[in-house]
Enzyme design. Structure first.
Site, PDB file in Angstrom:
ATOM      1  N   ASN A  87      17.626  76.381  20.138  1.00  0.00           N
ATOM      2  CA  ASN A  87      18.539  77.392  20.663  1.00  0.00           C
ATOM      3  C   ASN A  87      18.070  77.777  22.062  1.00  0.00           C
ATOM      4  O   ASN A  87      16.881  78.044  22.259  1.00  0.00           O
ATOM      5  CB  ASN A  87      18.539  78.634  19.763  1.00  0.00           C
ATOM      6  CG  ASN A  87      19.175  78.370  18.412  1.00  0.00           C
ATOM      7  OD1 ASN A  87      20.135  77.619  18.322  1.00  0.00           O
ATOM      8  ND2 ASN A  87      18.644  78.976  17.374  1.00  0.00           N
ATOM      9  N   GLN A  94      18.961  82.430  21.166  1.00  0.00           N
ATOM     10  CA  GLN A  94      17.506  82.365  21.347  1.00  0.00           C
ATOM     11  C   GLN A  94      16.939  83.769  21.413  1.00  0.00           C
ATOM     12  O   GLN A  94      17.392  84.610  22.206  1.00  0.00           O
ATOM     13  CB  GLN A  94      17.137  81.589  22.622  1.00  0.00           C
ATOM     14  CG  GLN A  94      15.619  81.404  22.757  1.00  0.00           C
ATOM     15  CD  GLN A  94      15.188  80.568  23.967  1.00  0.00           C
ATOM     16  OE1 GLN A  94      16.008  80.188  24.809  1.00  0.00           O
ATOM     17  NE2 GLN A  94      13.897  80.297  24.051  1.00  0.00           N
ATOM     18  N   HIS A 100      10.947  76.239  20.794  1.00  0.00           N
ATOM     19  CA  HIS A 100      10.696  75.924  19.388  1.00  0.00           C
ATOM     20  C   HIS A 100      11.838  75.076  18.853  1.00  0.00           C
ATOM     21  O   HIS A 100      13.002  75.338  19.127  1.00  0.00           O
ATOM     22  CB  HIS A 100      10.521  77.184  18.543  1.00  0.00           C
ATOM     23  CG  HIS A 100      11.586  78.223  18.758  1.00  0.00           C
ATOM     24  ND1 HIS A 100      11.598  79.060  19.848  1.00  0.00           N
ATOM     25  CD2 HIS A 100      12.685  78.534  18.030  1.00  0.00           C
ATOM     26  CE1 HIS A 100      12.655  79.859  19.776  1.00  0.00           C
ATOM     27  NE2 HIS A 100      13.336  79.560  18.687  1.00  0.00           N
ATOM     28  N   LEU A 101      11.458  74.075  18.084  1.00  0.00           N
ATOM     29  CA  LEU A 101      12.433  73.214  17.428  1.00  0.00           C
ATOM     30  C   LEU A 101      12.560  73.690  15.981  1.00  0.00           C
ATOM     31  O   LEU A 101      11.581  73.664  15.231  1.00  0.00           O
ATOM     32  CB  LEU A 101      11.950  71.760  17.481  1.00  0.00           C
ATOM     33  CG  LEU A 101      12.888  70.701  16.893  1.00  0.00           C
ATOM     34  CD1 LEU A 101      14.254  70.723  17.547  1.00  0.00           C
ATOM     35  CD2 LEU A 101      12.259  69.317  17.026  1.00  0.00           C
TER      36      LEU A 101
END
Ligand code: 5GP
Ligand code: ZN
Length: 114
Positions: A87, A94, A100-101
């Site tokens: 995001n 976000q 971050h995945l």
């Protein structure tokens, strides 16, 4: 960045349920899981968002994808399927500004996402 939430998790200043760690990558369970498996795979290097990436980050981002797939495989979700999401900024939701995945699996994931 010292006051970043995920940097604090990397430094063990905030507890997290860690599922993988090496010199460059950390993966931990999301505190508010949206699927039976919901982990966050992050680079240890602080990068705020995808739009800040430079060529020097290419290897780190590649590792996130490879690691997410390995975790999905290890947890038994690789063949059934899983979703990986970055995001970026407000419209995508976000909330933590350290790349971050998201790795989600274990239920049927709708498309398009909400
Ligand atoms: P974003 O909304 O930025 O894409 O994702 C941030 C994610 O971090 C959210 O899914 C949220 O639940 C998770 N999160 C926020 N604070 C914490 C925390 O302190 N620990 C863990 N493990 N996850 C967190
Ligand atoms: Zn950070």
């Amino acid at each position: 960045m010292s006051d970043c939430l995920f940097c604090r998790i990397i430094r063990r200043e905030i507890p997290a349920s860690i599922v993988y760690e090496d010199d460059r990558v950390l993966a931990f369970n999301d505190i508010n899981p949206q699927a039976p498996l919901h982990a966050l795979v992050i680079p240890k290097r602080h990068i705020e968002r995808l739009t800040d990436l430079t060529p020097q980050d290419d290897a780190a981002i590649g590792e996130l994808a490879r690691r997410a797939a390995a975790i999905a495989r290890e947890k038994g979700y690789a063949d059934g399927g899983f979703r990986t999401v970055f995001n970026t900024n407000a419209d995508a939701g976000q909330t933590v500004f350290h790349v971050h995945l998201h790795l989600l699996a274990g239920r049927r994931l709708g498309w398009p996402p909400g």
